[in-house]
Scaffold this motif. Sequence first.
Motif, PDB file in Angstrom:
ATOM      1  N   ASN A   1       0.112   0.130   0.325  1.00  0.00           N
ATOM      2  CA  ASN A   1      -1.222   0.492  -0.176  1.00  0.00           C
ATOM      3  C   ASN A   1      -1.181   1.767  -1.013  1.00  0.00           C
ATOM      4  O   ASN A   1      -2.074   2.621  -0.940  1.00  0.00           O
ATOM      5  N   GLY A   2      -0.113   1.907  -1.807  1.00  0.00           N
ATOM      6  CA  GLY A   2       0.024   3.048  -2.697  1.00  0.00           C
ATOM      7  C   GLY A   2       0.597   4.298  -2.068  1.00  0.00           C
ATOM      8  O   GLY A   2       0.811   5.300  -2.757  1.00  0.00           O
ATOM      9  N   VAL A   3       0.870   4.280  -0.765  1.00  0.00           N
ATOM     10  CA  VAL A   3       1.421   5.447  -0.063  1.00  0.00           C
ATOM     11  C   VAL A   3       2.923   5.259   0.101  1.00  0.00           C
ATOM     12  O   VAL A   3       3.368   4.257   0.696  1.00  0.00           O
ATOM     13  N   ARG A   4       3.729   6.209  -0.410  1.00  0.00           N
ATOM     14  CA  ARG A   4       5.171   6.105  -0.283  1.00  0.00           C
ATOM     15  C   ARG A   4       5.586   6.215   1.188  1.00  0.00           C
ATOM     16  O   ARG A   4       5.252   7.173   1.860  1.00  0.00           O
TER      17      ARG A   4
ATOM     18  N   THR B   1      -0.804  -4.225   0.969  1.00  0.00           N
ATOM     19  CA  THR B   1       0.178  -4.563  -0.056  1.00  0.00           C
ATOM     20  C   THR B   1       1.400  -3.669   0.089  1.00  0.00           C
ATOM     21  O   THR B   1       1.288  -2.490   0.465  1.00  0.00           O
ATOM     22  N   THR B   2       2.570  -4.220  -0.206  1.00  0.00           N
ATOM     23  CA  THR B   2       3.804  -3.448  -0.254  1.00  0.00           C
ATOM     24  C   THR B   2       4.376  -3.540  -1.660  1.00  0.00           C
ATOM     25  O   THR B   2       4.333  -4.593  -2.301  1.00  0.00           O
ATOM     26  N   GLU B   3       4.924  -2.435  -2.138  1.00  0.00           N
ATOM     27  CA  GLU B   3       5.595  -2.381  -3.431  1.00  0.00           C
ATOM     28  C   GLU B   3       6.985  -1.796  -3.223  1.00  0.00           C
ATOM     29  O   GLU B   3       7.123  -0.731  -2.619  1.00  0.00           O
ATOM     30  N   LEU B   4       7.999  -2.486  -3.736  1.00  0.00           N
ATOM     31  CA  LEU B   4       9.390  -2.116  -3.515  1.00  0.00           C
ATOM     32  C   LEU B   4      10.107  -1.962  -4.848  1.00  0.00           C
ATOM     33  O   LEU B   4       9.887  -2.751  -5.770  1.00  0.00           O
ATOM     34  N   THR B   5      10.982  -0.950  -4.940  1.00  0.00           N
ATOM     35  CA  THR B   5      11.832  -0.795  -6.104  1.00  0.00           C
ATOM     36  C   THR B   5      13.223  -0.363  -5.664  1.00  0.00           C
ATOM     37  O   THR B   5      13.374   0.339  -4.655  1.00  0.00           O
ATOM     38  N   ILE B   6      14.230  -0.810  -6.400  1.00  0.00           N
ATOM     39  CA  ILE B   6      15.597  -0.315  -6.260  1.00  0.00           C
ATOM     40  C   ILE B   6      16.107  -0.054  -7.668  1.00  0.00           C
ATOM     41  O   ILE B   6      15.902  -0.866  -8.581  1.00  0.00           O
TER      42      ILE B   6
END
Length: 283
Positions: free
Chosen positions: A207-210, A265-270
């Motif tokens: 939800n936009g929180v790291r 929601t989850t957002e992932l990056t590598i």
Amino acid sequence: MKLLRLGAPGKERPAVLDSAGHTYDLSGLTHDIDGPFLANGGVERIRTALGSGELPLLDTEGLRTGAPVARPGKVVCIGLNYLDHAAETGAEVPLRPVVFMKDPSTVVGPYDTVLIPRGSAKTDWEVELAVVIGRRARYLGYPSDSAEVICGYAISNDVSERAFQLEASSQWDLGKSCETFNPLGPWLVTADEVPDPQALGLRLSVNGVRRQDGTSKDMVFDVAFLVWYLSQYMVLEPGDVINTGTPAGVALGLPDKPYLRAGDTTELTIDGLGSQRQTFEQA
């Protein structure tokens, strides 16, 4: 190269994204990006076709992104493989890799909806570096041999239900194999574009929180060792996926235990592997 599969579930079209950002249709080269294709020199065939200019451009407008590899034969997972994650969960740093399996049917697209299981109160997130096998690996001689059997890398969200995993059974599988519990992608990035898999930043936000911000250099057991180690106990086949563990910042390890709820929601990056995003719904 970045390999991907585009289209409705079960009807994905294989494609490749080149360094200039153009997407090309691979349907004339293969029916899918799967184990048999990878085992039969698929990556080199794509490279040759790209170089010769024979691949048609693909209009990606409105197309869903599926998992970059068709249903793998197996998904092998490594638990407690980051020092900070072991510490946050109160677990001892393992002397040997903690190995468990995940139902291959959990693999879904990187933007697909993830279902919170019925009866779940502790659904959790885990950003992970996924290794995709490109050649059969059986009793590899040394960890240095692992490079010869790795096709490439992708982002994986090893979604977990902690009550099912840790309270319902002495095995972890019940909390790891719920439907949709392994979003993968958006791309399978070939190994030549990832010169050092131990130098990648991994990040996840809810939800936009790291929540997670780690680096693969902090793995207890590195990628080369893991592939070698697993090959001593099982045959790794082309198209198989290895989830290599998650850094600190999962809900289980946070003071307020902010487990996922419908609508989250989850957002992932590598680094170098793109990004993915999921919305959670009740099953």
